[in-house]
Design a protein around this motif. Structure first.
Motif, short mmCIF file in Angstrom:
data_model
loop_
_atom_site.label_atom_id
_atom_site.label_comp_id
_atom_site.label_asym_id
_atom_site.label_seq_id
_atom_site.Cartn_x
_atom_site.Cartn_y
_atom_site.Cartn_z
N VAL A 89 5.45 -37.66 21.37
CA VAL A 89 5.14 -37.22 20.01
C VAL A 89 4.25 -35.97 20.05
CG1 VAL A 89 3.92 -37.86 17.89
CG2 VAL A 89 5.38 -39.54 19.02
N LEU A 90 3.24 -36.05 20.92
CA LEU A 90 2.28 -34.94 21.02
C LEU A 90 2.95 -33.66 21.53
CD1 LEU A 90 -0.69 -34.86 20.32
CD2 LEU A 90 -1.24 -35.39 22.68
N VAL A 91 3.82 -33.79 22.52
CA VAL A 91 4.51 -32.61 23.07
C VAL A 91 5.41 -31.99 22.00
CG1 VAL A 91 6.30 -31.88 24.69
CG2 VAL A 91 4.39 -33.28 25.49
N ALA A 92 6.13 -32.84 21.27
CA ALA A 92 6.99 -32.31 20.20
C ALA A 92 6.15 -31.57 19.17
CB ALA A 92 7.74 -33.47 19.54
N GLY A 93 5.01 -32.15 18.81
CA GLY A 93 4.13 -31.50 17.84
C GLY A 93 3.60 -30.19 18.37
N GLY A 130 -7.36 -27.30 22.62
CA GLY A 130 -8.80 -27.07 22.44
C GLY A 130 -9.31 -27.85 21.24
N SER A 131 -10.13 -27.18 20.41
CA SER A 131 -10.66 -27.90 19.25
C SER A 131 -9.77 -27.76 18.02
CB SER A 131 -12.07 -27.37 18.93
OG SER A 131 -11.99 -26.00 18.60
N SER A 132 -8.66 -27.03 18.16
CA SER A 132 -7.80 -26.84 16.99
C SER A 132 -6.92 -28.07 16.77
CB SER A 132 -6.92 -25.60 17.18
OG SER A 132 -6.01 -25.82 18.24
N ALA A 133 -6.53 -28.27 15.52
CA ALA A 133 -5.62 -29.37 15.18
C ALA A 133 -4.62 -28.85 14.14
CB ALA A 133 -6.41 -30.56 14.64
N PRO A 134 -3.69 -27.98 14.58
CA PRO A 134 -2.80 -27.33 13.60
C PRO A 134 -1.79 -28.30 12.98
CG PRO A 134 -2.20 -26.74 15.85
CD PRO A 134 -3.44 -27.56 15.96
N PHE A 135 -1.47 -28.04 11.72
CA PHE A 135 -0.47 -28.86 11.02
C PHE A 135 0.92 -28.33 11.29
CE2 PHE A 135 -4.21 -29.32 8.20
CZ PHE A 135 -4.31 -30.70 8.23
N VAL A 136 1.90 -29.24 11.26
CA VAL A 136 3.29 -28.77 11.21
C VAL A 136 3.59 -28.43 9.75
CG1 VAL A 136 4.09 -30.02 13.26
CG2 VAL A 136 4.20 -31.14 11.06
N ARG A 137 4.15 -27.26 9.54
CA ARG A 137 4.29 -26.77 8.15
C ARG A 137 5.66 -27.13 7.58
NH1 ARG A 137 1.34 -21.10 9.43
NH2 ARG A 137 -0.75 -21.97 9.65
N VAL A 138 5.87 -28.41 7.45
CA VAL A 138 7.15 -28.88 6.90
C VAL A 138 7.12 -28.72 5.37
CG1 VAL A 138 7.81 -30.45 8.73
CG2 VAL A 138 6.17 -31.21 7.03
N PRO A 139 8.28 -28.48 4.78
CA PRO A 139 8.29 -28.18 3.33
C PRO A 139 7.84 -29.36 2.46
CG PRO A 139 10.53 -28.28 4.23
CD PRO A 139 9.60 -28.32 5.40
N TRP A 140 7.92 -30.57 2.98
CA TRP A 140 7.56 -31.72 2.13
C TRP A 140 6.06 -32.05 2.19
CZ3 TRP A 140 11.34 -32.35 6.06
CH2 TRP A 140 10.85 -32.82 7.27
N ALA A 141 5.31 -31.34 3.04
CA ALA A 141 3.88 -31.67 3.19
C ALA A 141 3.12 -31.35 1.90
CB ALA A 141 3.29 -30.88 4.34
N PHE A 153 6.06 -35.93 10.35
CA PHE A 153 5.39 -36.64 9.27
C PHE A 153 3.93 -36.94 9.62
CE2 PHE A 153 9.88 -37.63 9.19
CZ PHE A 153 10.20 -37.24 7.90
N LEU A 154 3.71 -37.20 10.92
CA LEU A 154 2.35 -37.58 11.34
C LEU A 154 1.36 -36.42 11.25
CD1 LEU A 154 2.96 -39.66 14.59
CD2 LEU A 154 1.94 -40.49 12.48
N ALA A 155 1.79 -35.23 11.69
CA ALA A 155 0.85 -34.10 11.80
C ALA A 155 0.88 -33.23 10.55
CB ALA A 155 1.17 -33.27 13.04
N THR A 156 0.85 -33.87 9.39
CA THR A 156 0.78 -33.16 8.11
C THR A 156 -0.48 -33.63 7.37
OG1 THR A 156 1.93 -34.85 6.85
CG2 THR A 156 3.30 -33.22 7.96
N GLY A 210 -4.00 -32.44 12.01
CA GLY A 210 -2.81 -31.85 12.59
C GLY A 210 -2.56 -32.42 13.97
N VAL A 211 -1.83 -31.63 14.78
CA VAL A 211 -1.50 -32.09 16.13
C VAL A 211 -2.78 -32.14 16.96
CG1 VAL A 211 -0.16 -31.59 18.19
CG2 VAL A 211 0.80 -31.10 15.94
N SER A 212 -3.13 -33.33 17.42
CA SER A 212 -4.38 -33.52 18.18
C SER A 212 -4.33 -34.88 18.86
CB SER A 212 -5.59 -33.47 17.24
OG SER A 212 -5.52 -34.55 16.34
N ARG A 213 -5.40 -35.23 19.53
CA ARG A 213 -5.46 -36.57 20.14
C ARG A 213 -5.25 -37.67 19.10
NH1 ARG A 213 -7.81 -36.85 25.30
NH2 ARG A 213 -8.88 -34.95 25.90
N ALA A 214 -5.73 -37.40 17.87
CA ALA A 214 -5.60 -38.42 16.82
C ALA A 214 -4.13 -38.74 16.56
CB ALA A 214 -6.28 -37.92 15.55
N THR A 215 -3.26 -37.74 16.70
CA THR A 215 -1.83 -37.97 16.51
C THR A 215 -1.34 -39.01 17.51
OG1 THR A 215 -1.74 -35.59 16.09
CG2 THR A 215 0.37 -36.74 16.22
N HIS A 216 -1.82 -38.85 18.74
CA HIS A 216 -1.43 -39.78 19.80
C HIS A 216 -1.92 -41.19 19.49
CE1 HIS A 216 -2.25 -41.75 23.72
NE2 HIS A 216 -1.03 -41.32 23.98
#
Lengths: 292, 406
Positions: free
Chosen positions: A43-47, A113-124, A204-207, A214-220
């Motif tokens: 999941v994390l790699v895909a994100g 790093g310390s960033s947690a970027p979101f996936v910018r899907v249109p439904w977010a 859906f998770l990283a929105t 966003g995509v981070s350890r929390a996603t995992h």
């Protein structure tokens, strides 16, 4: 009453995403006979691929790359590592996936790093208000994805040679091999599908809709919440994974509001234990029968 | 003759050994201080969840060190920082402390509530004056700890007072408070409960862990309770989640957060609008403050060409200023005892408004009650726009902190 209705919508929305994740656990269990604890790292790699690519290529291409990337990584893990342990102790296989998970998660976390970027899907962050109730578009899309994927998997299992081989292998690996089923292809295809599901789930998770991050350890960490869903539904049941996802989502929503967040952390596991006491193979899992 | 030579050699070695032991004893009284250098330790999180904040504060420390050394140092000596990473792990923090304790006069700063809690007794035993970046008034009972600014309870009192002054909440309202389990959250809640008691407010409490990332159901419950505002003593990610859900559910109430509840990394094009309702309360100026010293520090930071703008930068500089003034106050006695005495006598440390004037002379009492209130703005470097001058409410001034002795 509107609070209860909103909690039900919240729980069902989360449950749809948990169902996608639980399906990944189930498909690999059916193919390899072990639980894949590296699912969170897929999941994390895909994100990671998606957020890195979305700036330059747009979200559609980036999401496709992310989904394919997770699928390819899953196949690599299966071919290079898991396939070599075939016939070995299932516990060793589980430990192997935990090891793979740790390595991948740490590497992705280092790169983020310390960033947690979101996936910018249109439904977010798109909402629909129905009276007092708020429904997120992301929840509806996740539900639709879940239903479509279930239908596709059902068709694959029922109407294709691969599906028949998969079912035969899940029933009895050695007997299937003796009947001419090529284990390697069936298993690799199952890992590919699980990787693809992981890649879809992260959309859906990283929105901002799901957990604010966003995509981070929390996603995992969120992926592991879906594990009880697979157990509750039955580790070898795709339908069970979906039902389990909704049970986990709703249990979390009701217990967080009506009891406490502390209780909610154990509530899902209490439900899981209760199900296992009554039905040791989960709600829809195949009962293990042994001749004596 | 042979025996006599051996005896002489043994006596000589023994004497030298004893002499060197005596030397060590003498040095230990001035640990971390030589004729040319004063060494101060830093234990911070350069690989864990507070990496962004830690790097910014450390950069502020370093800018102060570079500036002060370039102008002749402190007490005629250069200041040198010895930095170790604890990754926000208390065990790693203790190991790093034990390594540095014998090398430094004191600690420029130690970041993190769990690390400072684990080291509480060490500070007492070793008499190491330490700037503890934990901001909890519970830790002020330790006389060797300096909290450079106000504490979480006072931040929250001021934050809620600010909302009341703005007419966003009124007596009789219900306020939701989402707070972390542990010292940070409990201290923030203490302030909210004090303010509620003074103004006939009801507090709807929601206790969470840092790992509780999805707070949608908590906000749903608070909406059901018709809250007029939400107080957050949480992580930045949790603040973001609550702000987004607050907007999505149409609740749209103001959110007031303690200083660690915000980090610039939660401010993105997707979230900027939802965060418009958030008020961040902190002792330190935002990165882009109108305060002239903050602008000077920001210029120095940008000249380095490295790092992300963050309110931690001017704050780190202010911590350097605090240390500089304490050391200047005890140049003739650069020992741990001397530093402690200088700290106990410091009743009006001035950091040129990077932080309000600080009084460390009242045991157990926060060094100041004044805060800056800021709101997130994605177009502002550092992510926060300052709202007016230093703010202190009457409730914050009359509040009695849990360890306050006077």
């Amino acid at each position: 009453m509107s609070t209860f209705m909103q909690l039900t919508i919240n729980g069902a929305g989360s449950g749809a995403v948990f169902a996608l994740l639980a399906l990944g656990f189930v498909i690999i269990y059916r193919a390899s006979g072990a639980v894949n604890f590296a699912h969170g790292s897929l999941v994390l790699v895909a994100g990671y691929i998606t957020v890195r690519a979305q700036e330059s290529m747009g979200i559609t291409v980036a999401a496709i790359l992310g989904v394919l990337g997770a699928g390819v990584l899953a196949v690599i893990i299966e071919r290079v590592l898991v396939a070599r342990t075939r016939g070995g102790d299932p516990i060793a296989l589980v430990l192997l996936t935990i090891g793979v998970d740790v390595v991948i998660v740490e590497e992705v976390a280092r790169r983020l790093g310390s960033s947690a970027p979101f996936v910018r899907v249109p439904w977010a962050n798109e909402v629909i208000h129905v009276g007092q109730i708020t429904v997120l578009k992301g929840q509806i899309v996740a539900l639709c994805f879940g239903l479509v994927i279930i239908a596709v998997l059902f068709a694959l299992f029922r109407f294709t040679g691969w599906g028949l081989a998969m079912r035969a292998q899940a029933e009895h690996r050695e007997a299937a091999a003796l009947m001419g089923v090529r284990n390697t292809q069936v298993t690799a295809a199952a890992w590919l599908i699980a990787g693809v599901l992981a890649g879809i789930a992260v959309l859906f998770l990283a929105t901002p809709d799901f957990a604010g991050g966003g995509v981070s350890r929390a996603t995992h960490s969120l992926v592991l919440v879906a594990f009880p869903a697979a157990i509750i539904g039955g580790l070898d049941s795709t339908n069970g994974a979906v039902i389990g996802g909704f049970i986990v989502g709703l249990t979390g929503a009701y217990s967080q509001q009506y009891v406490s967040f502390e209780f909610a952390r154990v509530a899902v596991y209490l439900v899981m234990l209760a199900v296992l006491v009554v039905r040791p193979s989960g709600l829809f899992g195949t009962k293990e029968v042994q001749r004596v | 003759m042979k025996i006599t030579r051996s005896l002489v050699a043994a006596v000589t070695v023994g004497t030298l050994t004893l002499a060197s032991c005596g030397g060590t004893k003498s040095e230990s009284e001035n640990t971390g201080v030589t004729d040319d250098t004063i060494k101060l330790g830093v234990l911070t999180d350069l690989s864990g969840p507070f990496l962004e904040l830690s790097e910014a504060i450390l950069a502020g420390n370093e800018i102060w060190v570079e500036q002060v050394n370039a102008s002749g140092g402190v007490c005629g000596r250069d200041v040198e920082l010895v930095v170790r990473d604890h990754g926000y792990d208390a065990d790693a923090g203790v190991v790093a402390y034990q390594e540095l304790e014998s090398q430094v006069l004191g600690f420029m700063h130690v970041l993190g509530s769990p690390i400072n809690a684990a080291l509480d007794q060490n500070y007492l035993d070793n008499e190491t004056t330490t700037v503890a970046l934990s901001w909890s008034s519970f830790i002020l009972k330790n006389p060797y700890i300096i909290v450079p600014g106000t504490t979480f309870d006072v931040e929250m009192i001021n934050g809620l007072s600010y909302l009341m002054e703005q007419g966003q909440i009124k007596p009789g309202d219900t306020i939701g408070h989402i707070y972390l389990e542990g010292e940070y959250g409990e201290n923030g809640l203490l302030g909210a409960e004090y303010f509620a008691a003074q103004h006939d407010l009801t507090i709807e409490k929601v206790k969470v862990l840092p790992t509780d990332s999805d707070l949608r159901n908590a906000v749903t419950g608070l909406k059901g309770s018709n809250v007029a505002a939400i107080a957050m003593t949480t992580t930045p990610a949790q603040t973001l989640n609550v702000a987004v859900v607050n907007q999505q559910l149409g609740l749209d109430v103001p959110i007031v957060g303690n200083n660690p509840a915000f980090g610039p990394n939660i401010l993105t094009p997707e979230t900027a609008d939802a965060l418009r309702n958030v008020y961040v309360v902190a002792s330190a100026t935002p990165y882009t403050s109108d305060v002239p010293k903050a602008q000077e520090v920001a210029d120095l930071f940008e000249a380095r060409g490295d790092g992300v703008p963050h309110a931690g930068v001017p704050y780190g500089y202010a911590i350097g200023e605090i240390w500089g003034q304490l050391l200047e106050g005890t140049c003739d006695d650069l020992t741990r005892e001397g530093v402690k005495k200088a700290k106990d006598e410091a009743d009006s440390l001035d950091t040129e408004d990077l932080v309000a004037e600080l009084d460390f002379s009242s045991p157990g009492s926060p060094a100041t009650r004044a805060v800056y209130v800021a709101v997130p703005n994605i177009d502002t470097p550092g992510g926060l726009d300052q709202q007016g001058e230093l703010f202190v409410s009457e409730d914050a001034e009359t509040y009695r902190a849990p360890e306050q002795q006077d």
